[in-house]
Design an enzyme around this catalytic site. Structure first.
Site, PDB file in Angstrom:
ATOM      1  N   LYS A   1      -0.542   6.071  15.691  1.00 26.08           N
ATOM      2  CA  LYS A   1       0.801   6.595  15.400  1.00 26.08           C
ATOM      3  C   LYS A   1       1.320   7.511  16.502  1.00 26.08           C
ATOM      4  CE  LYS A   1       1.250   5.572  10.654  1.00 26.08           C
ATOM      5  NZ  LYS A   1       1.611   5.878   9.301  1.00 26.08           N
TER       6      LYS A   1
ATOM      7  N   LYS B   1       5.060  -0.746   7.152  1.00 27.39           N
ATOM      8  CA  LYS B   1       6.446  -0.319   6.940  1.00 27.39           C
ATOM      9  C   LYS B   1       7.189  -0.215   8.253  1.00 27.39           C
ATOM     10  CE  LYS B   1       5.160   2.736   3.105  1.00 27.39           C
ATOM     11  NZ  LYS B   1       4.548   4.064   2.891  1.00 27.39           N
TER      12      LYS B   1
ATOM     13  N   LYS C   1      -1.770  -5.527  10.590  1.00 27.15           N
ATOM     14  CA  LYS C   1      -1.570  -5.343   9.144  1.00 27.15           C
ATOM     15  C   LYS C   1      -0.078  -5.296   8.819  1.00 27.15           C
ATOM     16  CE  LYS C   1      -1.318  -0.414   8.374  1.00 27.15           C
ATOM     17  NZ  LYS C   1      -1.395   0.606   7.395  1.00 27.15           N
TER      18      LYS C   1
HETATM   19  N1  AQP Z   1      -1.157  -4.052   4.879  1.00 30.07           N
HETATM   20  C1  AQP Z   1      -1.760  -3.410   3.908  1.00 30.07           C
HETATM   21  N2  AQP Z   1      -2.661  -4.039   3.126  1.00 30.07           N
HETATM   22  C2  AQP Z   1      -3.290  -3.406   2.094  1.00 30.07           C
HETATM   23  N3  AQP Z   1      -3.026  -2.107   1.782  1.00 30.07           N
HETATM   24  C3  AQP Z   1      -2.120  -1.446   2.529  1.00 30.07           C
HETATM   25  N4  AQP Z   1      -1.648  -0.200   2.500  1.00 30.07           N
HETATM   26  C4  AQP Z   1      -0.736  -0.016   3.462  1.00 30.07           C
HETATM   27  N5  AQP Z   1      -0.597  -1.148   4.180  1.00 30.07           N
HETATM   28  C5  AQP Z   1      -1.438  -2.058   3.612  1.00 30.07           C
HETATM   29  C6  AQP Z   1      -2.062   0.772   1.502  1.00 30.07           C
HETATM   30  O1  AQP Z   1      -0.908   1.279   0.872  1.00 30.07           O
HETATM   31  C7  AQP Z   1      -1.143   2.618   0.498  1.00 30.07           C
HETATM   32  C8  AQP Z   1       0.063   3.413   0.894  1.00 30.07           C
HETATM   33  O2  AQP Z   1      -0.027   3.896   2.132  1.00 30.07           O
HETATM   34  P1  AQP Z   1       1.038   4.859   2.780  1.00 30.07           P
HETATM   35  O3  AQP Z   1       2.229   5.038   1.970  1.00 30.07           O
HETATM   36  O4  AQP Z   1       0.329   6.044   3.262  1.00 30.07           O
HETATM   37  O5  AQP Z   1       1.553   3.963   3.908  1.00 30.07           O
HETATM   38  P2  AQP Z   1       0.961   3.495   5.191  1.00 30.07           P
HETATM   39  O6  AQP Z   1      -0.482   3.174   5.133  1.00 30.07           O
HETATM   40  O7  AQP Z   1       1.421   4.450   6.216  1.00 30.07           O
HETATM   41  O8  AQP Z   1       1.803   2.187   5.142  1.00 30.07           O
HETATM   42  P3  AQP Z   1       2.109   1.382   6.344  1.00 30.07           P
HETATM   43  O9  AQP Z   1       2.914   0.235   5.961  1.00 30.07           O
HETATM   44  O10 AQP Z   1       0.843   1.132   7.050  1.00 30.07           O
HETATM   45  O11 AQP Z   1       3.031   2.383   7.138  1.00 30.07           O
HETATM   46  P4  AQP Z   1       3.142   2.531   8.691  1.00 30.07           P
HETATM   47  O12 AQP Z   1       3.901   1.353   9.150  1.00 30.07           O
HETATM   48  O13 AQP Z   1       3.888   3.814   8.827  1.00 30.07           O
HETATM   49  O14 AQP Z   1       1.733   2.587   9.213  1.00 30.07           O
HETATM   50  C9  AQP Z   1      -2.461   3.041   1.127  1.00 30.07           C
HETATM   51  O15 AQP Z   1      -3.469   2.991   0.138  1.00 30.07           O
HETATM   52  C10 AQP Z   1      -2.711   1.992   2.154  1.00 30.07           C
HETATM   53  O16 AQP Z   1      -4.072   1.756   2.359  1.00 30.07           O
END
Ligand code: AQP
Length: 357
Positions: free
Chosen positions: A115, A220, A217
């Protein structure tokens, strides 16, 4: 006597674009744990601001994640649903954990490296300290189990490291105050206050991949809208994204081993399995030998049938923001009762002076 109850805690960041990976990897599993555990589900808004959030959008995103919890089937009467910033104890305990965690531990976190990107000097201090706050979220409730996607595994290990170091550093004090319970740390028995939390990671959707690139993966922040199905997509958008999902030219194998080195095919089969509460082998029993021209429409129909009702319920709930806000206030009041007790204990353990519980 054990005074650590079994309890589930997990959170989702209100950073917009809530997607199928968040649903299958996290929220759907939150729902299924409700019968067996006392659960606390949190909209982690303090985590969200580790990168810039537009204030007016942040408020809507907090309500959107709350609506997704409820629309997916989380019962906010029986369990606790709230947003993190309303319970100051998370930030308080995070500070203490900042003083327990070591720089080296946090420097090894891959999510920070990803990040922060190349220009680490410009990343916020909060982004670096994020895992200590996550440990505080979990341990404020002395949660024993945390359902998360695979991407959070390293952070969960750090939570255990922090709990272990705290238990070790303060073992005598925890013991003399009559708090905590005996635990094994390596071969040594110590009096520990915090549990060594177990991650609940697994199933066919522990890691849902991008629909455009099976090696990344679903996320968002991916610039391509086609890479993810978001919870608010309508039936047309869901079908279009699945139709356009990247695949190879072969048909589906009849055994799971046949998905090896075929990340896109593996991902779509995993999504089908997770949506339909089955394993990949059962999906391949049904679709082995089929071409994507047959499998993709079946997957699209299934995804629409599962996601669409949640999306319309989310829309209905979001039409009344005051109701969502009031639910969050009530949830925060209940969370604070538990958090307060933990912080009173922790402050006494550390040696601060103040009112005791
Ligand atoms: N691709 C994924 N597959 C399975 N689980 C996932 N999680 C996130 N992406 C996947 C799970 O969702 C939960 C929420 O996590 P968060 O709100 O902290 O978001 P994040 O992990 O920051 O989501 P993103 O999409 O990965 O955001 P960015 O793009 O900002 O990095 C967690 O339990 C996570 O494991």
């Amino acid at each position: 006597m054990s005074n650590i109850e079994e309890r589930v805690f997990s959170g989702i960041q209100p950073t917009g674009n809530l997607h199928l990976g968040n649903y299958l990897g996290a929220i759907k599993r939150f729902v299924s744990l409700q019968d067996d555990y006392n659960c606390i589900y949190c909209v982690v808004d303090l985590h969200a601001i580790t990168v810039w959030q537009e204030p007016s959008e942040l408020a809507n995103n907090i309500r959107e994640v709350t609506a997704a919890f409820i629309a997916s089937g989380i019962d906010p009467q029986k369990h606790i649903v709230f947003n993190q910033s309303q319970v100051a104890e998370h930030a308080e305990l995070a500070w203490i954990f900042n003083c327990v965690a070591r720089m080296g531990w946090l420097s090894r976190m891959t999510q920070f490296k990803e990040k922060a990107g190349k220009d680490r000097e410009k990343a916020s201090v909060g982004l670096f300290a994020y895992p200590a706050l996550m440990a505080a979220d979990i341990l404020t409730y002395r949660a024993t189990h945390v359902p998360v996607g695979e991407d959070q595994k390293q952070h969960l290990e750090l939570t255990r490291d922090i709990a272990q170091k705290f238990n070790n550093d303060f073992s005598d004090r925890i013991s003399s105050l009559g708090l905590g319970e005996p635990m094994m740390v390596g071969d040594e028995k110590v009096q520990g206050y915090f549990p060594l939390t177990e991650p609940l990671i697994g199933g066919p959707a522990a890691r849902v991949m991008s629909l455009r690139d099976g090696s990344k993966k679903m996320s968002k922040s991916d610039p391509s809208d086609l890479s993810r199905i978001v919870m608010t997509d309508d039936a047309d958008a869901i079908s279009k994204k699945i139709r356009k999902a990247k695949t190879d030219a072969d048909g589906l194998p009849s055994e799971v081993e046949g998905l090896k080195n075929r990340p896109e095919a593996d991902n779509l089969v995993g999504i089908y399995a997770a949506l339909n509460d089955m394993d990949k082998a059962s999906v391949l029993k049904e679709f082995g030998g089929a071409q994507f021209g047959t499998f993709k429409p079946a997957l699209a129909d299934l995804a629409v049938a599962k996601i669409d009702p949640i999306a319309s319920e989310m829309r209905r709930l979001q039409a009344d923001p005051a109701e969502i806000d009031s639910l969050l206030v009530k949830g925060a009041d209940r969370a604070r009762e538990i958090a307060n007790r933990t912080l009173a204990d922790v402050k006494e353990i550390v040696g601060f002076v103040g009112p005791r519980r």
